[in-house]
Structure formats: structure tokens, C-alpha cells
Design a protein around this motif. Sequence first.
Motif, PDB file in Angstrom:
ATOM      1  N   GLY A  52      25.849 -29.810  66.535  1.00 31.97           N
ATOM      2  CA  GLY A  52      26.456 -29.284  67.748  1.00 31.97           C
ATOM      3  C   GLY A  52      25.624 -28.200  68.373  1.00 31.97           C
ATOM      4  O   GLY A  52      24.439 -28.057  68.095  1.00 31.97           O
ATOM      5  N   GLY A  53      26.287 -27.400  69.225  1.00 32.39           N
ATOM      6  CA  GLY A  53      25.618 -26.331  69.948  1.00 32.39           C
ATOM      7  C   GLY A  53      25.555 -25.047  69.148  1.00 32.39           C
ATOM      8  O   GLY A  53      26.006 -24.972  68.008  1.00 32.39           O
ATOM      9  N   VAL A  54      24.995 -24.001  69.791  1.00 33.20           N
ATOM     10  CA  VAL A  54      24.813 -22.718  69.123  1.00 33.20           C
ATOM     11  C   VAL A  54      25.809 -21.667  69.587  1.00 33.20           C
ATOM     12  O   VAL A  54      25.840 -20.568  69.051  1.00 33.20           O
ATOM     13  CB  VAL A  54      23.370 -22.188  69.313  1.00 33.20           C
ATOM     14  CG1 VAL A  54      22.381 -23.118  68.640  1.00 33.20           C
ATOM     15  CG2 VAL A  54      23.042 -22.017  70.787  1.00 33.20           C
ATOM     16  N   TYR A  81      35.985 -33.943  74.398  1.00 33.33           N
ATOM     17  CA  TYR A  81      35.629 -32.984  73.358  1.00 33.33           C
ATOM     18  C   TYR A  81      36.652 -32.942  72.225  1.00 33.33           C
ATOM     19  O   TYR A  81      37.808 -33.277  72.398  1.00 33.33           O
ATOM     20  CB  TYR A  81      35.545 -31.557  73.921  1.00 33.33           C
ATOM     21  CG  TYR A  81      34.599 -31.402  75.073  1.00 33.33           C
ATOM     22  CD1 TYR A  81      33.229 -31.517  74.879  1.00 33.33           C
ATOM     23  CD2 TYR A  81      35.073 -31.146  76.349  1.00 33.33           C
ATOM     24  CE1 TYR A  81      32.351 -31.370  75.932  1.00 33.33           C
ATOM     25  CE2 TYR A  81      34.199 -31.003  77.422  1.00 33.33           C
ATOM     26  CZ  TYR A  81      32.840 -31.111  77.202  1.00 33.33           C
ATOM     27  OH  TYR A  81      31.972 -30.980  78.246  1.00 33.33           O
ATOM     28  N   TYR A 122      27.827 -35.207  69.392  1.00 30.52           N
ATOM     29  CA  TYR A 122      27.826 -33.835  69.884  1.00 30.52           C
ATOM     30  C   TYR A 122      26.803 -33.680  70.991  1.00 30.52           C
ATOM     31  O   TYR A 122      25.932 -34.523  71.182  1.00 30.52           O
ATOM     32  CB  TYR A 122      27.510 -32.844  68.750  1.00 30.52           C
ATOM     33  CG  TYR A 122      26.092 -32.960  68.233  1.00 30.52           C
ATOM     34  CD1 TYR A 122      25.069 -32.190  68.759  1.00 30.52           C
ATOM     35  CD2 TYR A 122      25.779 -33.864  67.207  1.00 30.52           C
ATOM     36  CE1 TYR A 122      23.766 -32.300  68.288  1.00 30.52           C
ATOM     37  CE2 TYR A 122      24.481 -33.976  66.736  1.00 30.52           C
ATOM     38  CZ  TYR A 122      23.490 -33.196  67.282  1.00 30.52           C
ATOM     39  OH  TYR A 122      22.208 -33.319  66.813  1.00 30.52           O
ATOM     40  N   LYS A 123      26.929 -32.636  71.756  1.00 32.48           N
ATOM     41  CA  LYS A 123      25.890 -32.145  72.648  1.00 32.48           C
ATOM     42  C   LYS A 123      25.987 -30.628  72.574  1.00 32.48           C
ATOM     43  O   LYS A 123      25.601 -30.065  71.564  1.00 32.48           O
ATOM     44  CB  LYS A 123      26.055 -32.676  74.058  1.00 32.48           C
ATOM     45  CG  LYS A 123      24.831 -32.427  74.912  1.00 32.48           C
ATOM     46  CD  LYS A 123      24.686 -33.376  76.051  1.00 32.48           C
ATOM     47  CE  LYS A 123      23.352 -33.061  76.724  1.00 32.48           C
ATOM     48  NZ  LYS A 123      23.096 -33.941  77.815  1.00 32.48           N
ATOM     49  N   HIS A 124      26.570 -29.975  73.556  1.00 31.49           N
ATOM     50  CA  HIS A 124      26.803 -28.536  73.448  1.00 31.49           C
ATOM     51  C   HIS A 124      28.100 -28.260  72.702  1.00 31.49           C
ATOM     52  O   HIS A 124      28.320 -27.161  72.219  1.00 31.49           O
ATOM     53  CB  HIS A 124      26.849 -27.896  74.830  1.00 31.49           C
ATOM     54  CG  HIS A 124      25.565 -28.095  75.596  1.00 31.49           C
ATOM     55  ND1 HIS A 124      24.398 -27.469  75.229  1.00 31.49           N
ATOM     56  CD2 HIS A 124      25.279 -28.860  76.664  1.00 31.49           C
ATOM     57  CE1 HIS A 124      23.433 -27.845  76.064  1.00 31.49           C
ATOM     58  NE2 HIS A 124      23.941 -28.687  76.937  1.00 31.49           N
ATOM     59  N   TYR A 125      28.962 -29.260  72.670  1.00 26.25           N
ATOM     60  CA  TYR A 125      30.231 -29.193  71.952  1.00 26.25           C
ATOM     61  C   TYR A 125      30.341 -30.425  71.064  1.00 26.25           C
ATOM     62  O   TYR A 125      29.670 -31.424  71.292  1.00 26.25           O
ATOM     63  CB  TYR A 125      31.421 -29.198  72.928  1.00 26.25           C
ATOM     64  CG  TYR A 125      31.453 -28.017  73.859  1.00 26.25           C
ATOM     65  CD1 TYR A 125      31.918 -26.788  73.417  1.00 26.25           C
ATOM     66  CD2 TYR A 125      31.034 -28.137  75.185  1.00 26.25           C
ATOM     67  CE1 TYR A 125      31.959 -25.699  74.258  1.00 26.25           C
ATOM     68  CE2 TYR A 125      31.079 -27.055  76.043  1.00 26.25           C
ATOM     69  CZ  TYR A 125      31.539 -25.834  75.578  1.00 26.25           C
ATOM     70  OH  TYR A 125      31.574 -24.759  76.416  1.00 26.25           O
ATOM     71  N   THR A 172      32.330 -26.123  68.799  1.00 28.05           N
ATOM     72  CA  THR A 172      30.965 -26.274  69.311  1.00 28.05           C
ATOM     73  C   THR A 172      30.016 -26.873  68.280  1.00 28.05           C
ATOM     74  O   THR A 172      29.034 -27.510  68.644  1.00 28.05           O
ATOM     75  CB  THR A 172      30.407 -24.927  69.819  1.00 28.05           C
ATOM     76  OG1 THR A 172      30.479 -23.963  68.776  1.00 28.05           O
ATOM     77  CG2 THR A 172      31.204 -24.433  71.010  1.00 28.05           C
ATOM     78  N   ALA A 173      30.292 -26.666  66.981  1.00 29.60           N
ATOM     79  CA  ALA A 173      29.421 -27.224  65.932  1.00 29.60           C
ATOM     80  C   ALA A 173      30.220 -27.358  64.637  1.00 29.60           C
ATOM     81  O   ALA A 173      31.207 -26.649  64.436  1.00 29.60           O
ATOM     82  CB  ALA A 173      28.204 -26.328  65.707  1.00 29.60           C
TER      83      ALA A 173
END
Length: 188
Positions: A52-54, A81, A122-125, A172-173
Motif C-alpha cells: 500500500g501507500g506510505v 477502497y 493497492y495503490k495509495h490505499y 492505506t497499507a
Amino acid sequence: MCKAGELISFLLFPSSHSSLRMLAIALLAFLCVSASANKIQAKSSSYNGEYGGVAGRRFSHSGNQLEGPITAIRIRTNTHYIIGLQVRYGRTWSDNVGGTHGDLEEIFLYPGESVIQVSGKYKHYLRKLVFVTSKGRRLSFGGKEGISFNAVPLHPNTVLRYISGRATNYITAIGLHWGPYPGNQNNC
């Protein structure tokens, strides 16, 4: 400083220091159990992620696993999401992480059933989660787009023990922690 031979003599032969001898024996027994447990855990634990994202605040259910195996999962989703996540360990639910809006889905595992694979997107979420169980069930939540991941334990006879990751108003991850099913651990 005491030499090994002196320590063995101290432990094996009676002396006026019997309470010290008992303390030394207890300490050696503790060290044996601790070393064996660490060796067993090191050979049977593994981790996949973080997918996922940071963004977001870190969370971990590492303490929750002490309540028992994963027995149920609650997931809040919308069409794009994974919004919120809550896991039941034994009979105790973890705190909800992420948001509280969206559609709520809840799954219960059968007695003795475990999660043996987790995949998703996933991408940013976190966009999708799929849990595969030891009974062959495939439990899918969330959207269809994003970067795919597939997580399995590195060691045989291990299962999903707990989840960690990052969350804001969405998940998010996610990180996945594997280990022996509670009760199947060897003791020293």
C-alpha cells in the motif's frame, strides 16, 4: 568471574548457599526455555508487506494475537477502497482501524479454520483483500483495480497470526504476520 567448571560444581554439589544454587538453576532453566522458544519462533514466523501507500498512522495487532487465533474479520468497504478493518482474536475484537463509514461485512471462521493466504490490490490505499482459509474458503472484499499482491507464509504449517499496517480514514497499507496456530507450538 566464575569459570564454567566452578559453576557446574556450584550447581551440582551441596553447599551452604542452597538458595543461590536454586536461583542459578532457575536462571539456567529460564535461559534454556527462552533460547528454545526464540529458535522455534525464528524458524516458524514470517512477514509479508507492507502493501500500500506510505500515508497514515501505523497500527499493529501484535498484542491481540495473545488472545488466541483469528476467529472473525470485519471489513468496511466502498466500491474503490478498504475503509476499515477489525479482527477478532479468540473472543476479543481488536480496535477498528481506518474509517467507520462504508458497507460493513463480517466473516466468522469455523473452529480450527485459519487464514493461509491473503491477496489483494493497492495503490495509495488498500483497494481489495482476499482471504483464503484452511477449509478452502475464499473471502473477497473491495474493488477491482490496483497493483496486485499475494502473501503466503514462508514456513509450512503456519497461519495468519496478526495484521499490521497504516491507516487514515482508509486502510492505506497492510502487513501480514504468520506463525504457528496457537496450541501447536513446541515447548522446551
